[in-house]
Write a protein that holds these residues in place. Structure first.
Motif: not given
Length: 264
Positions: A64-71, A90-97, A113-118, A169-174
């Motif tokens: 889970d790329v949102a888990d710092e210790s796991a990363v 670094n490809n993992a991402g979600i679309g959201g609603t 943002l937790a998945v796509n950016t952080t 999604y747009c915010t996270s990809k910018h």
């Protein structure tokens, strides 16, 4: 120029879609050591790679790329297995609603943002820390300590269509494009190449399913000058190019692969 890739690849979101086809593309160009990471099993990717390339070595890691210790642990596992990381995707991402800002809940926005950016930032941070410990594989001026490609989106370069109001999604990809540029400047002098891939609409299973259920994606398809969606192999090949010596002078680039959608 023709190119051959030698070294170790680390790919998140490798169980399906673009991550899966990035693995196939890197293998076609010569990579034989892979860390394949996903929240879901990467069985189909591994099976296909083993079928075509019997000499391949794969380390499968649930992540889970949102888990710092796991990363951080996934980087340690990869280096323990293979000794280094040459190519990171670094490809993992979600679309959201599909909602405009007035309709989006805070939890939904933050989850994207937790998945796509952080998540991309944490993976890239761990990869950079490892790559700084590595030497270049050769003294050739086009050689790097390591190469990183982040999966952004054409919606990391422009606003989404009214048909697809994907605010989060747009915010996270910018943000991924900005992260790519900032770290590219910081670490290019130290021998680390960082770029982003910005796909347009790609014929993933999810998109194909949505096209069968409504006409939103069909209307989007008609806006593309090529009049078709990208196939996943085309995006995988573009990622392989960004990792190759053929793109050795590309630093902090956002390679748009969208069939011409964004030039209209």
């Amino acid at each position: 120029m023709a190119f051959t890739l030698k070294g170790v690849a680390y790919i998140t979101g490798a169980g399906s879609g673009i991550g899966q086809f990035a693995a196939y593309a890197l293998a076609r160009q010569g990579v034989r050591s892979f860390a394949l990471l996903d929240r879901n099993p990467v069985t189909s990717t591994v099976t296909e790679l083993n079928k075509k390339y019997p000499d391949i070595s794969v380390k499968e890691i649930r992540l889970d790329v949102a888990d710092e210790s796991a990363v951080n642990d996934s980087i340690l596992q990869t280096v323990k297995e293979f000794g280094r990381i040459d190519y990171a995707v670094n490809n993992a991402g979600i679309g959201g609603t599909l909602k405009t800002t007035d309709q989006v809940d805070l939890d939904d926005f933050q989850r994207v943002l937790a998945v796509n950016t952080t998540g991309v930032w944490m993976c890239q941070r761990a990869q950079i820390r490892q790559m700084l410990k590595q030497e270049k594989p050769s003294e050739f001026e086009r050689s790097y300590r390591g190469s990183i490609v982040n999966t952004a989106s054409m919606y990391g370069t422009l606003a989404p269509s009214l048909n697809v109001p994907s605010t989060a999604y747009c915010t996270s990809k910018h943000a991924v494009v900005g992260l790519t540029r900032a770290d590219a400047i910081a670490f290019a002098p130290q021998g680390i190449k960082i770029n982003a891939i910005c796909p347009g609409y790609v014929a993933t299973p999810l998109i194909a399913s949505s096209m069968n259920q409504n006409d939103v994606m069909e209307r989007e398809r008609m806006k593309i000058p090529l009049q078709r969606l990208a196939n996943m192999e085309e995006i995988g090949d573009s990622i392989a190019f960004l990792h190759s010596e053929a793109s050795s002078y590309m630093v902090g680039a956002s390679l748009v692969v969208d069939g011409g959608f964004t030039i209209q």
